[in-house]
Enzyme design. Sequence first.
Site, PDB file in Angstrom:
ATOM      1  N   ILE A  35       0.779  -1.114  -0.003  1.00 37.18           N
ATOM      2  CA  ILE A  35      -0.071   0.049   0.119  1.00 37.18           C
ATOM      3  C   ILE A  35       0.824   1.330  -0.132  1.00 37.18           C
ATOM      4  CG2 ILE A  35      -0.353   0.273   2.441  1.00 37.18           C
ATOM      5  CD1 ILE A  35      -3.268   0.535   2.164  1.00 37.18           C
ATOM      6  N   VAL A 100       4.287  -6.103  10.621  1.00 35.17           N
ATOM      7  CA  VAL A 100       3.293  -6.901  10.362  1.00 35.17           C
ATOM      8  C   VAL A 100       3.690  -8.315  10.673  1.00 35.17           C
ATOM      9  CG1 VAL A 100       1.437  -7.800   8.789  1.00 35.17           C
ATOM     10  CG2 VAL A 100       2.098  -5.364   8.709  1.00 35.17           C
ATOM     11  N   HIS A 104       6.360 -12.121   5.455  1.00 39.06           N
ATOM     12  CA  HIS A 104       6.102 -11.586   4.208  1.00 39.06           C
ATOM     13  C   HIS A 104       7.320 -11.244   3.519  1.00 39.06           C
ATOM     14  CE1 HIS A 104       5.694  -8.188   7.037  1.00 39.06           C
ATOM     15  NE2 HIS A 104       6.357  -7.612   6.289  1.00 39.06           N
TER      16      HIS A 104
END
Length: 120
Positions: A35, A100, A104
Amino acid sequence: MSESDAETLFERVVAGEIPADVVYEDEATFAFRDIRPQARVHVLVVPRKRYRNVAELAAADPQLLADLVKTAAKVAELEGVAESGYRVVFNTDSDAGQTVFHVHAHVLGGEQLGFFGRLG
Ligand code: 5GP
C-alpha cells in the site's frame, strides 16, 4: 496498528476482507501490491498460513518457505523485472522495522535500488 492487527492484517487480506491489488495467488501463497510502495515494483508475498517471521516459517515448514520464494520469482517475472533484477527482503522484528507479524517477502525492483543497512 494494534498488536492484534499486526498479527491478523494479512490473514484478512488473504481472506478478501481487506481489499488488495492481487498480483498472483496459488494454493499456498498470495502476492499483492504494498500500500506504500518503496520502489516502482513493490509486491508483498505471504503464505496463506500465518507464521510470525521467516525463521519460524523455515523451522516449521521448509517446503512452504520454498514455495514463498518461488512465488517471489514468479512475481518478478509477471512484473517484468526478472531480467533487470530485484530484491527480496524479510524484515524480522524491531530493528528491521517489521510491523506486520505475518511473514512476508517484499519484492522490490523496477529501478536501481539504493544501498540498505544503517540509517543515515
Ligand atoms: P514490514 O514493515 O512488516 O516489513 O512490512 C509491512 C508492509 O505492509 C509495509 O511495507 C506496509 O506498507 C504494508 N502494509 C501495511 N498495511 C497494508 C495494507 O492494508 N495493505 C497493503 N497492501 N499493504 C499494507
